[in-house]
Scaffold this motif. Structure first.
Motif, short mmCIF file in Angstrom:
data_model
loop_
_atom_site.label_atom_id
_atom_site.label_comp_id
_atom_site.label_asym_id
_atom_site.label_seq_id
_atom_site.Cartn_x
_atom_site.Cartn_y
_atom_site.Cartn_z
N ASN A 1 5.33 13.68 2.78
CA ASN A 1 3.98 14.24 2.69
C ASN A 1 3.01 13.28 1.65
OD1 ASN A 1 2.89 16.85 2.82
ND2 ASN A 1 3.06 17.01 0.81
N LEU A 2 2.63 12.33 0.77
CA LEU A 2 1.42 12.37 0.40
C LEU A 2 1.06 10.48 1.96
CD1 LEU A 2 2.15 10.45 -3.52
CD2 LEU A 2 0.98 12.43 -2.28
N LEU A 3 1.82 10.21 2.70
CA LEU A 3 1.43 9.57 3.90
C LEU A 3 1.00 10.56 5.35
CD1 LEU A 3 4.05 7.04 3.89
CD2 LEU A 3 1.95 6.60 3.36
N ARG A 4 1.53 11.66 5.24
CA ARG A 4 1.39 12.61 5.88
C ARG A 4 -0.47 13.11 5.75
NH1 ARG A 4 -0.26 17.76 6.17
NH2 ARG A 4 0.83 18.38 4.26
N ARG A 5 -1.22 13.62 4.14
CA ARG A 5 -1.95 14.09 3.98
C ARG A 5 -2.83 12.65 3.93
NH1 ARG A 5 -1.72 15.45 -1.60
NH2 ARG A 5 -4.14 16.33 -1.37
N CYS A 6 -2.67 11.53 3.39
CA CYS A 6 -3.69 10.71 3.51
C CYS A 6 -3.95 10.38 4.62
CB CYS A 6 -2.86 9.47 3.12
SG CYS A 6 -2.63 9.22 1.37
N HIS A 7 -3.25 10.57 5.71
CA HIS A 7 -3.95 10.38 7.48
C HIS A 7 -4.44 11.14 8.08
CE1 HIS A 7 -2.60 9.37 12.10
NE2 HIS A 7 -2.62 10.79 11.77
N GLN A 8 -4.25 12.71 7.83
CA GLN A 8 -5.43 13.29 8.12
C GLN A 8 -6.35 13.35 7.80
OE1 GLN A 8 -2.83 17.19 5.62
NE2 GLN A 8 -2.72 17.76 7.47
N ILE A 9 -6.61 12.73 6.46
CA ILE A 9 -8.03 12.80 5.61
C ILE A 9 -8.45 11.18 6.54
CG2 ILE A 9 -8.77 11.03 3.15
CD1 ILE A 9 -6.45 13.25 1.88
N LYS B 1 -5.14 -3.91 -2.36
CA LYS B 1 -4.56 -5.25 -1.50
C LYS B 1 -3.58 -5.36 -1.83
CE LYS B 1 -8.09 -8.72 -2.56
NZ LYS B 1 -8.96 -10.21 -3.12
N THR B 2 -2.95 -4.24 -2.75
CA THR B 2 -1.66 -3.84 -2.47
C THR B 2 -1.28 -2.58 -1.89
OG1 THR B 2 -1.53 -4.86 -5.35
CG2 THR B 2 -0.10 -3.31 -5.12
N LEU B 3 -1.73 -1.90 -2.26
CA LEU B 3 -1.43 -1.05 -1.27
C LEU B 3 -1.32 -1.27 -0.06
CD1 LEU B 3 -1.20 2.72 -0.35
CD2 LEU B 3 -3.82 1.97 -0.40
N GLY B 4 -2.56 -2.05 0.55
CA GLY B 4 -1.73 -2.32 2.08
C GLY B 4 -0.90 -3.22 2.00
N ARG B 5 -0.92 -4.40 1.28
CA ARG B 5 0.16 -5.16 1.40
C ARG B 5 2.08 -3.98 1.36
NH1 ARG B 5 0.29 -7.32 -3.43
NH2 ARG B 5 2.01 -6.80 -3.98
N LEU B 6 1.40 -2.99 0.31
CA LEU B 6 2.90 -2.83 0.08
C LEU B 6 2.62 -1.45 1.73
CD1 LEU B 6 2.92 -1.28 -3.55
CD2 LEU B 6 4.45 -2.72 -2.13
N LEU B 7 1.89 -0.72 2.02
CA LEU B 7 2.65 0.19 3.35
C LEU B 7 2.86 -1.04 4.69
CD1 LEU B 7 -1.32 2.32 3.52
CD2 LEU B 7 1.48 3.04 2.96
N LYS B 8 1.94 -2.12 4.48
CA LYS B 8 2.71 -2.56 5.37
C LYS B 8 4.23 -3.41 5.57
CE LYS B 8 1.69 -7.38 8.10
NZ LYS B 8 2.78 -7.05 8.98
N ARG B 9 4.85 -3.44 4.06
CA ARG B 9 6.00 -3.97 4.32
C ARG B 9 6.88 -2.54 4.87
NH1 ARG B 9 7.88 -4.61 -1.41
NH2 ARG B 9 6.51 -6.29 -1.50
N ILE B 10 6.98 -0.81 4.01
CA ILE B 10 6.90 -0.24 4.97
C ILE B 10 6.61 -0.57 6.30
CG2 ILE B 10 7.06 2.45 4.94
CD1 ILE B 10 5.67 2.68 1.85
N ALA B 11 5.58 0.01 7.18
CA ALA B 11 5.98 -0.13 8.27
C ALA B 11 6.13 -1.03 9.00
CB ALA B 11 3.82 -0.34 9.06
#
Length: 156
Positions: free
Chosen positions: A15-23, A131-141
């Motif tokens: 849900n947080l990813l969905r909200r962040c996408h909307q933003i 940087k950490t967020l970018g790295r973690l999102l890339k890992r998830i994707a």
């Protein structure tokens, strides 16, 4: 039963990813409204500029977009003269999409705004967390790419 189900739902990663996408979409559209360009259109122009002419199926595989979405986005870009479509001489069933000079120019003009969009999205985070967020999102994707309805298939 949860005492506060909405509070719990609002902490779920999906849900947080969905909200962040909307933003993210809202910020992009606001910043780039003068150019009348969406995130998907920008990504598609970027892919065509970087990879060269591609058939629509390959373009979808490179951008994680389904056939119908690719066709719609390409049609809109073509109507604006930002891309051209021609039958692929190697496969007459396929349409080959090429970025035009106008498409290259628009993508280049929008690129600094896209960087501003990223800065605005990440503004609440200090540099190390960004940087950490970018790295973690890339890992998830990357790890879940195979689960996507339209996984990215890297060009060989």
């Amino acid at each position: 039963m949860d005492a506060h189900p909405l509070s719990r739902a609002n902490t779920l990663p999906g849900n947080l990813l969905r909200r962040c996408h909307q933003i993210s979409v809202a910020i992009f559209l606001r910043k780039c409204e003068v150019f009348q360009l969406t995130q998907l259109q920008y990504v598609m122009l970027s892919a065509l500029e970087e990879l060269g002419p591609l058939d629509q199926v390959t373009l979808g595989r490179q951008t994680a977009l389904d056939r119908n979405t690719v066709a719609g986005v390409v049609r809109k870009l073509e109507n604006r003269g930002l891309v051209s479509r021609r039958r692929n001489p190697e496969d007459r069933r396929a349409m080959r999409v090429t970025i035009t000079e106008a498409g290259r120019e628009l993508r280049a003009r929008v690129a600094p705004l896209v960087e501003e969009v990223q800065e605005e999205i990440l503004a609440p985070l200090p540099p190390d967390d960004r940087k950490t967020l970018g790295r973690l999102l890339k890992r998830i994707a990357d790890e879940h790419n195979h689960r996507s309805q339209v996984p990215i298939v890297q060009a060989h």
